[in-house]
Scaffold this motif. Sequence first.
Motif, short mmCIF file in Angstrom:
data_model
loop_
_atom_site.label_atom_id
_atom_site.label_comp_id
_atom_site.label_asym_id
_atom_site.label_seq_id
_atom_site.Cartn_x
_atom_site.Cartn_y
_atom_site.Cartn_z
N GLY A 183 0.78 -1.23 0.00
CA GLY A 183 0.00 0.00 0.00
C GLY A 183 0.82 1.28 0.00
N ALA A 184 2.14 1.19 -0.05
CA ALA A 184 2.96 2.40 -0.07
C ALA A 184 2.61 3.25 -1.29
CB ALA A 184 4.45 2.04 -0.08
N VAL A 200 -0.22 3.47 -2.83
CA VAL A 200 -1.52 4.12 -2.62
C VAL A 200 -1.31 5.39 -1.78
CG1 VAL A 200 -3.87 3.82 -1.76
CG2 VAL A 200 -2.62 1.85 -2.66
N GLY A 201 -0.42 5.30 -0.80
CA GLY A 201 -0.16 6.43 0.09
C GLY A 201 0.48 7.62 -0.59
N VAL A 202 1.27 7.40 -1.66
CA VAL A 202 1.94 8.53 -2.32
C VAL A 202 1.18 9.01 -3.55
CG1 VAL A 202 4.25 7.85 -1.54
CG2 VAL A 202 3.44 7.08 -3.78
N CYS A 203 0.18 8.27 -4.01
CA CYS A 203 -0.50 8.63 -5.26
C CYS A 203 -1.23 9.97 -5.12
CB CYS A 203 -1.48 7.55 -5.68
SG CYS A 203 -2.36 8.00 -7.19
N PRO A 204 -0.81 11.00 -5.87
CA PRO A 204 -1.45 12.31 -5.72
C PRO A 204 -2.82 12.36 -6.37
CG PRO A 204 0.24 12.41 -7.42
CD PRO A 204 0.28 11.01 -6.87
N CYS A 253 -5.07 9.79 -6.25
CA CYS A 253 -5.99 8.84 -5.61
C CYS A 253 -6.44 7.77 -6.61
CB CYS A 253 -7.21 9.60 -5.06
SG CYS A 253 -7.77 8.99 -3.47
N LEU A 296 -4.98 4.75 -7.09
CA LEU A 296 -4.66 3.38 -6.72
C LEU A 296 -5.51 2.94 -5.54
CD1 LEU A 296 -0.78 3.69 -6.95
CD2 LEU A 296 -2.22 2.35 -8.49
N GLU A 297 -5.83 1.65 -5.53
CA GLU A 297 -6.60 1.10 -4.41
C GLU A 297 -6.09 -0.32 -4.14
OE1 GLU A 297 -8.69 1.97 -2.17
OE2 GLU A 297 -10.31 0.54 -1.90
N LEU A 298 -5.82 -0.60 -2.89
CA LEU A 298 -5.36 -1.93 -2.54
C LEU A 298 -6.51 -2.73 -1.96
CD1 LEU A 298 -2.93 -3.89 -2.23
CD2 LEU A 298 -2.62 -2.94 0.06
N VAL A 299 -6.90 -3.79 -2.66
CA VAL A 299 -7.99 -4.64 -2.21
C VAL A 299 -7.36 -5.95 -1.73
CG1 VAL A 299 -10.20 -5.67 -2.84
CG2 VAL A 299 -9.42 -3.61 -4.01
N ARG A 348 5.49 8.65 -9.25
CA ARG A 348 5.83 8.60 -7.82
C ARG A 348 5.83 7.15 -7.34
NH1 ARG A 348 2.85 12.93 -3.88
NH2 ARG A 348 3.36 14.81 -5.03
N THR A 396 6.13 4.29 -9.03
CA THR A 396 7.14 3.38 -9.57
C THR A 396 8.47 3.60 -8.85
OG1 THR A 396 7.71 4.96 -11.32
CG2 THR A 396 6.05 3.31 -11.84
N VAL A 428 -1.35 3.55 6.03
CA VAL A 428 -0.56 4.34 5.08
C VAL A 428 -1.34 4.59 3.79
CG1 VAL A 428 0.62 2.35 4.04
CG2 VAL A 428 1.74 4.57 4.04
N GLU A 429 -2.19 3.64 3.41
CA GLU A 429 -2.93 3.79 2.14
C GLU A 429 -4.30 4.44 2.35
OE1 GLU A 429 -2.53 0.58 3.61
OE2 GLU A 429 -3.91 -0.82 2.64
N LYS A 446 -7.75 6.21 2.66
CA LYS A 446 -8.63 6.86 1.69
C LYS A 446 -9.66 7.75 2.39
CE LYS A 446 -7.23 5.50 -2.35
NZ LYS A 446 -7.74 4.43 -3.22
N ARG A 473 -8.99 11.46 2.36
CA ARG A 473 -9.08 12.04 1.00
C ARG A 473 -10.52 12.18 0.56
NH1 ARG A 473 -4.64 9.64 -2.89
NH2 ARG A 473 -2.78 10.06 -1.72
N LEU A 533 1.29 11.37 0.46
CA LEU A 533 2.65 11.58 0.97
C LEU A 533 3.60 11.90 -0.17
CD1 LEU A 533 2.67 8.48 3.34
CD2 LEU A 533 2.86 10.86 4.11
#
Lengths: 59, 391
Positions: free
Chosen positions: A13-14, A16-20, A22, A24-27, A42, A44, B156-157, B159, B162, B170
């Motif tokens: 999920g790192a 997802v956390g940096v995606c400006p 929004c 990406l989503e981790l399921v 960012r 990659t 960390v992820e 939502k 947002r 980040l």
Amino acid sequence: MLTIDRYKCGYCGACVGVCPACALELVETWLEVSDDCIECKRCTKICPAGALALMEDRS
Amino acid sequence: MKCDVVIVGAGPAGSMAARTAAQKGLKVVMLEKRQEIGDPVRCAEGVSKASLARLVNPDPRWIAAEVKGARIYAPDRSNVVMSEDRSGNEVGYVLERKIFDRALAMDAARAGAQVMVKARALGLLMKDGHPYGVKAMRFGEVFDIQAPLVIGADGVESKVGRWAGIDTALKPQDIEVCAQFLVHSELLDDEYCEFYFGNQIAPGGYVWSFPKGKKLANLGIGILGSRSESGAPVRLLRSFMEKNLPDARVLEMDVGGVPVSGPIESTTADGVILAGDAARQSDPITGGGILNAMNAGIMAGEMAAEALARGDTSKEGLKPYEDRWRATIGKQIAKHYELKEFLVNLSDDDLNSLSSSLQSEDISKMDLKGMLRVLFRMNPKILWELRHLII
């Protein structure tokens, strides 16, 4: 286009956390990319497993 | 479905918030998107004994090891040792997070919270620009949970923030990207948490070895995102392991990202509170987040009870939460952010000088602040920019 190597992804999920955007989503163990991706690279750059890459769009 | 508060995420922040709110009589639903709470781990699992004991009764079932202190290595391998009770929030116990996280969720359930696993929040329910719960999916089925308050403890992820208009994205310089192997090696020190610094070893971060019992340890690495490149954490960790622990056997692999942004501008919005990594409350120097998350979770749970009793879950009504965490855990987070911004720019020569200046001092009984004071006295030139944090 952002590509995901699912054999490498550690679903942390790192990205997802940096995606400006929004985009990406981790399921659970499955990372999804939406059309909102702005190809800023960012994610990659920071992927600890090296599972994300930006491919040239040939279409 | 209706309740008083929906909590998104069943990590330490979410479970403490759920337990606290349920104990205060609220109807609580806690969602966890994974099918198993606590797994996979994304953490080095270190935590201070005394600070943890203030929050929850230590249970041998989720303590993998106890350590005597921390040993910190400079790039030239000179080292300093700090005793356990002075080493800060991350040294003392090494937990078994898979069991620990479940135990905290269980405590929340026992207090009356409804826990749902394999249940993911899809978005906020909105009416006239004000959230009133979440749209969720559990085991493939979509449904609404109406609640005047949503606590985003989604890591960390995150939502939740947002969705509510809080920009929690980040920047690469505000995340440590990590990899970790659970290793067995005869060369491991079972008694100390070890930290290895150096721009070659871990640019803008460090390598850690946290004992997990009989020649087992979490061997991990964190690299500052802005100085990392695709796959670097796994690659650098493997080369560290091959060089330093050639006999190591890897039993588990974890990856992760740790927020090191310092306090963000806002952790509340109308009908929404953020806690833990979702609120970027992890420590910017150590990357430790368990205790801050638990403390913030308790504060969020208390805020939920107060806000519902007053019937005011607006951003203004949730301000006491904002004030309370910033006045407590936030102080150290802010200070450590400044320290991190400075430390990540030190050269290996600087780090070696700092370490060598400590060799003649007895720092075994010093805490981080005391150590910084000694370091400043002996290396004013390197540390001049930090003087306001030290004196």
